[in-house]
Enzyme design. Structure first.
Site, PDB file in Angstrom:
ATOM      1  N   ARG A  58       0.810  -1.228   0.000  1.00 55.30           N
ATOM      2  CA  ARG A  58       0.000   0.000   0.000  1.00 55.30           C
ATOM      3  C   ARG A  58       0.841   1.275   0.000  1.00 55.30           C
ATOM      4  O   ARG A  58       0.477   2.250  -0.659  1.00 55.30           O
ATOM      5  CB  ARG A  58      -1.050  -0.032   1.113  1.00 55.30           C
ATOM      6  CG  ARG A  58      -0.580   0.054   2.513  1.00 55.30           C
ATOM      7  CD  ARG A  58      -1.468  -0.739   3.421  1.00 55.30           C
ATOM      8  NE  ARG A  58      -1.132  -2.145   3.280  1.00 55.30           N
ATOM      9  CZ  ARG A  58      -2.003  -3.122   3.279  1.00 55.30           C
ATOM     10  NH1 ARG A  58      -3.273  -2.886   3.415  1.00 55.30           N
ATOM     11  NH2 ARG A  58      -1.589  -4.364   3.161  1.00 55.30           N
ATOM     12  N   THR A  59       1.955   1.275   0.722  1.00 57.87           N
ATOM     13  CA  THR A  59       2.743   2.509   0.781  1.00 57.87           C
ATOM     14  C   THR A  59       3.318   2.833  -0.601  1.00 57.87           C
ATOM     15  O   THR A  59       3.273   3.971  -1.066  1.00 57.87           O
ATOM     16  CB  THR A  59       3.871   2.394   1.825  1.00 57.87           C
ATOM     17  OG1 THR A  59       3.284   2.012   3.075  1.00 57.87           O
ATOM     18  CG2 THR A  59       4.616   3.700   1.995  1.00 57.87           C
ATOM     19  N   LYS A  86      24.113  -1.908   3.587  1.00 59.95           N
ATOM     20  CA  LYS A  86      24.248  -0.567   4.149  1.00 59.95           C
ATOM     21  C   LYS A  86      25.557   0.081   3.733  1.00 59.95           C
ATOM     22  O   LYS A  86      26.395  -0.506   3.094  1.00 59.95           O
ATOM     23  CB  LYS A  86      24.209  -0.646   5.674  1.00 59.95           C
ATOM     24  CG  LYS A  86      22.842  -0.802   6.252  1.00 59.95           C
ATOM     25  CD  LYS A  86      22.914  -0.801   7.749  1.00 59.95           C
ATOM     26  CE  LYS A  86      23.410  -2.122   8.272  1.00 59.95           C
ATOM     27  NZ  LYS A  86      23.534  -2.141   9.727  1.00 59.95           N
ATOM     28  N   ARG A 108      12.207   3.573   1.203  1.00 57.37           N
ATOM     29  CA  ARG A 108      11.942   2.621   2.292  1.00 57.37           C
ATOM     30  C   ARG A 108      13.158   1.724   2.416  1.00 57.37           C
ATOM     31  O   ARG A 108      13.682   1.220   1.426  1.00 57.37           O
ATOM     32  CB  ARG A 108      10.693   1.780   1.999  1.00 57.37           C
ATOM     33  CG  ARG A 108      10.558   0.619   2.964  1.00 57.37           C
ATOM     34  CD  ARG A 108       9.230  -0.080   2.869  1.00 57.37           C
ATOM     35  NE  ARG A 108       8.181   0.713   3.491  1.00 57.37           N
ATOM     36  CZ  ARG A 108       6.982   0.231   3.814  1.00 57.37           C
ATOM     37  NH1 ARG A 108       6.679  -1.025   3.544  1.00 57.37           N
ATOM     38  NH2 ARG A 108       6.084   1.010   4.377  1.00 57.37           N
ATOM     39  N   HIS A 136       7.985   6.102  10.340  1.00 54.18           N
ATOM     40  CA  HIS A 136       7.172   5.946   9.135  1.00 54.18           C
ATOM     41  C   HIS A 136       6.228   7.153   9.144  1.00 54.18           C
ATOM     42  O   HIS A 136       5.042   7.036   9.436  1.00 54.18           O
ATOM     43  CB  HIS A 136       6.394   4.628   9.232  1.00 54.18           C
ATOM     44  CG  HIS A 136       5.725   4.191   7.963  1.00 54.18           C
ATOM     45  ND1 HIS A 136       5.644   4.983   6.837  1.00 54.18           N
ATOM     46  CD2 HIS A 136       5.107   3.017   7.657  1.00 54.18           C
ATOM     47  CE1 HIS A 136       4.981   4.309   5.895  1.00 54.18           C
ATOM     48  NE2 HIS A 136       4.658   3.119   6.372  1.00 54.18           N
TER      49      HIS A 136
HETATM   50  C1  NCD Z   1       3.657  -0.886   7.992  1.00 48.24           C
HETATM   51  C2  NCD Z   1       5.136  -0.814   7.699  1.00 48.24           C
HETATM   52  O1  NCD Z   1       5.608  -1.224   6.657  1.00 48.24           O
HETATM   53  O2  NCD Z   1       5.816  -0.305   8.587  1.00 48.24           O
HETATM   54  N1  NCD Z   1       2.867  -1.065   6.875  1.00 48.24           N
HETATM   55  C3  NCD Z   1       2.550  -0.006   6.095  1.00 48.24           C
HETATM   56  O3  NCD Z   1       3.364   0.801   5.736  1.00 48.24           O
HETATM   57  N2  NCD Z   1       1.260   0.133   5.777  1.00 48.24           N
HETATM   58  C4  NCD Z   1       3.350  -1.804   9.072  1.00 48.24           C
HETATM   59  C5  NCD Z   1       3.677  -3.243   8.907  1.00 48.24           C
HETATM   60  O4  NCD Z   1       4.434  -3.644   8.044  1.00 48.24           O
HETATM   61  O5  NCD Z   1       3.162  -4.007   9.727  1.00 48.24           O
END
Ligand code: NCD
Length: 320
Positions: A58-59, A86, A108, A136
């Site tokens: 989703r992100t 890293k 990310r 986040h």
């Molecule tokens: C979260 C994440 O990736 O930190 N999910 C998200 O971004 N919607 C939480 C998760 O992974 O549980």
């Protein structure tokens, strides 16, 4: 509209008035996103690169849509976790991308601090889409918008954050944001999933759902992050669900109008009952997804304005 940030690395760097600016602007994008024609030209001509060194559904989709709806040229790179390390490698990647002149970089990464490091090496605006257990920020902002719309305010609420807090960047960013906006925060988790030092954030800590959920206006459930666990943090999923899984019975300890949240992805039957998650009278989980696109549009819009202003100043100084 106060928003002074150059990057969006974490909620810890935002002042309450900047948080309100993001949410107010996001409201306008919620309206736009409900229209048939969703396109604006706020980022027209600008380039947005999304780099996901860690899996995301989703992100990633949400940042991509947000950029496209703002009119940017958007490129998404899914970098296999195993091929990236890293240090040198991350910086090399950043420098390579920087040479392509992006304006917005969405990152990310599984290491806490990796996105901050990268931001110090590039000359575009960097947005943290989740780094390790650290922050986040757009998730906390979209959660804040969801709460504000459901409850009519973002102050003086009792918010229970439950589950795998130790491994959760979502919990950390939410704790900071909700604290800045003067809410009462209750953390509920077994001791193995509660990070040490949480009390310094000024929240109450519980290991029992009945006690912790008392009087909660908002119940935020977290995924059991098995990929970040290197040992036996819970006896079994069945036992965990029995004690900490949110179902209608446990939700009854909260206020009668308490809302249920989850950032996704959900483990149905582990941290939350599937029927409750789908109950539109209690669950705002789908609203969170909708708010995600609008909040990311607002963040990118504000960062792009600051970037344009900064470049304008530099150009003016060079010309003077
Ligand atoms: C979260 C994440 O990736 O930190 N999910 C998200 O971004 N919607 C939480 C998760 O992974 O549980």
């Amino acid at each position: 509209m106060p928003f002074r940030a150059r990057h969006l690395l974490g909620i810890e760097h935002l002042a309450p008035d900047e948080i309100t600016t993001v949410l107010d602007l996001a409201e306008r994008y919620v309206d736009l996103n409900r229209r048939t024609i969703k396109r604006t030209d706020v980022l027209a001509g600008m380039t947005q690169i999304n780099m996901f060194f860690e899996n995301s559904t989703r992100t990633q989709a949400s940042f991509e849509l947000a950029g496209k709806r703002l009119g940017a040229d958007v490129m998404t790179m899914s970098v296999a976790q195993s091929s990236v390390k890293k240090g040198e490698t991350l910086i090399d990647t950043a420098m390579t991308l920087n040479a392509m002149q992006p304006d917005l970089l969405v990152v990310r990464h599984s290491s806490s601090g990796a996105v901050n490091l990268l931001a110090s090496k590039v000359n575009c605006a960097v947005l943290n889409a989740g780094d390790g257990r650290h922050e986040h920020p757009t998730q906390a902002l979209l959660d804040a918008l969801t709460i504000r719309r459901a409850k009519g305010r973002l102050q003086r609420l009792t918010v229970a954050i439950c589950g795998d807090i130790a491994h959760s960047r979502v919990a950390r960013s939410n704790l900071i944001l909700l604290g800045k906006m003067e809410n009462r925060i209750r953390l509920i988790a077994p001791s193995t999933l509660m990070p040490s030092g949480v009390k310094e954030f000024g929240c109450e800590v519980f290991d029992d759902m009945a006690e912790g959920l008392k009087d909660a206006d908002v119940v935020m459930m977290l995924r059991l992050q098995k990929e970040r666990m290197d040992g036996g943090f819970i006896p079994s999923e069945r036992e965990y669900y029995h004690r900490y899984g949110l179902d209608a019975e446990k939700l009854a300890f909260a206020k009668p109008d308490a809302i249920v949240m989850h950032p996704g992805p959900m483990n149905r039957g582990v941290e939350i009952d599937g029927t409750l998650a789908d109950d539109i009278n209690r669950s705002v989980i789908q609203d969170q997804v909708e708010m995600g696109v609008a909040v990311r549009m607002a963040c990118m819009d504000l960062l792009a304005r600051n970037l344009k202003a900064e470049r304008g100043r530099v150009a003016a100084e060079a010309g003077a």
